[in-house]
Design a protein around this motif. Structure first.
Motif, PDB file in Angstrom:
ATOM      1  N   ILE A  21       0.844  -1.205   0.000  1.00 34.49           N
ATOM      2  CA  ILE A  21       0.000   0.000   0.000  1.00 34.49           C
ATOM      3  C   ILE A  21       0.876   1.251   0.000  1.00 34.49           C
ATOM      4  O   ILE A  21       0.641   2.192  -0.762  1.00 34.49           O
ATOM      5  CB  ILE A  21      -0.968  -0.015   1.207  1.00 34.49           C
ATOM      6  N   GLY A  22       1.901   1.265   0.836  1.00 34.87           N
ATOM      7  CA  GLY A  22       2.817   2.408   0.875  1.00 34.87           C
ATOM      8  C   GLY A  22       3.506   2.626  -0.455  1.00 34.87           C
ATOM      9  O   GLY A  22       3.631   3.753  -0.931  1.00 34.87           O
ATOM     10  N   ASN A  23       3.947   1.552  -1.068  1.00 36.37           N
ATOM     11  CA  ASN A  23       4.607   1.635  -2.372  1.00 36.37           C
ATOM     12  C   ASN A  23       3.655   2.215  -3.417  1.00 36.37           C
ATOM     13  O   ASN A  23       4.044   3.050  -4.230  1.00 36.37           O
ATOM     14  CB  ASN A  23       5.102   0.253  -2.795  1.00 36.37           C
ATOM     15  N   HIS A  24       2.407   1.788  -3.384  1.00 41.46           N
ATOM     16  CA  HIS A  24       1.408   2.291  -4.337  1.00 41.46           C
ATOM     17  C   HIS A  24       1.250   3.808  -4.198  1.00 41.46           C
ATOM     18  O   HIS A  24       1.233   4.539  -5.190  1.00 41.46           O
ATOM     19  CB  HIS A  24       0.072   1.588  -4.108  1.00 41.46           C
ATOM     20  N   PHE A  25       1.146   4.299  -2.979  1.00 44.15           N
ATOM     21  CA  PHE A  25       0.965   5.734  -2.763  1.00 44.15           C
ATOM     22  C   PHE A  25       2.227   6.522  -3.101  1.00 44.15           C
ATOM     23  O   PHE A  25       2.152   7.621  -3.643  1.00 44.15           O
ATOM     24  CB  PHE A  25       0.518   6.022  -1.330  1.00 44.15           C
ATOM     25  N   ILE A  26       3.379   5.973  -2.791  1.00 43.47           N
ATOM     26  CA  ILE A  26       4.636   6.665  -3.104  1.00 43.47           C
ATOM     27  C   ILE A  26       4.809   6.780  -4.613  1.00 43.47           C
ATOM     28  O   ILE A  26       5.144   7.846  -5.129  1.00 43.47           O
ATOM     29  CB  ILE A  26       5.836   5.943  -2.456  1.00 43.47           C
ATOM     30  N   VAL A  27       4.556   5.706  -5.330  1.00 40.90           N
ATOM     31  CA  VAL A  27       4.677   5.738  -6.792  1.00 40.90           C
ATOM     32  C   VAL A  27       3.688   6.746  -7.376  1.00 40.90           C
ATOM     33  O   VAL A  27       4.028   7.518  -8.277  1.00 40.90           O
ATOM     34  CB  VAL A  27       4.469   4.325  -7.391  1.00 40.90           C
TER      35      VAL A  27
END
Length: 114
Positions: A21-27
């Motif tokens: 989830i964090g990776n999705h938002f960062i990207v």
């Protein structure tokens, strides 16, 4: 022992899910910033190429007037939405100082926002 294994498995699953989830938002954030930066560079290129075209065809006064209008528009309108910063203050002071030696810029700064 079963409880410990379940706790470790649950922790691992939660960690992986959180990272995804964090990776999705960062990207997504990076993509949005890139798009914004790209749009700013595109606008700058458009203004620059127009000014270059005017200068290359010998229309110096037209180029100066065009650039002064663009600066005036920023000064009177857009800069109000920029957050305060030392760079912004420096730019505004530079614009004001330049208007003392540029009649086109002085005129553009004094025009009412339409």
């Amino acid at each position: 022992m079963k409880t410990f294994a379940v706790a470790i498995l649950t922790f691992g699953l939660g960690l992986v899910t959180g990272l995804q989830i964090g990776n999705h938002f960062i990207v997504g954030t990076v993509r949005n910033q890139f798009r914004s930066s790209s749009a700013q560079h595109q606008s700058l290129a458009l203004v620059s190429v127009h000014a270059l075209d005017e200068l290359q065809t010998g229309h110096v006064e037209s180029a100066k007037s065009f650039l002064a209008r663009e600066v005036g528009y920023y000064y009177r309108s857009i800069q109000q939405f920029d957050p305060p910063s030392p760079q912004k203050q420096e730019l505004l002071h530079h614009i004001e100082a330049s208007s003392a030696s540029s009649p086109e810029l002085k005129d553009a700064l004094s025009r009412k926002t339409q």
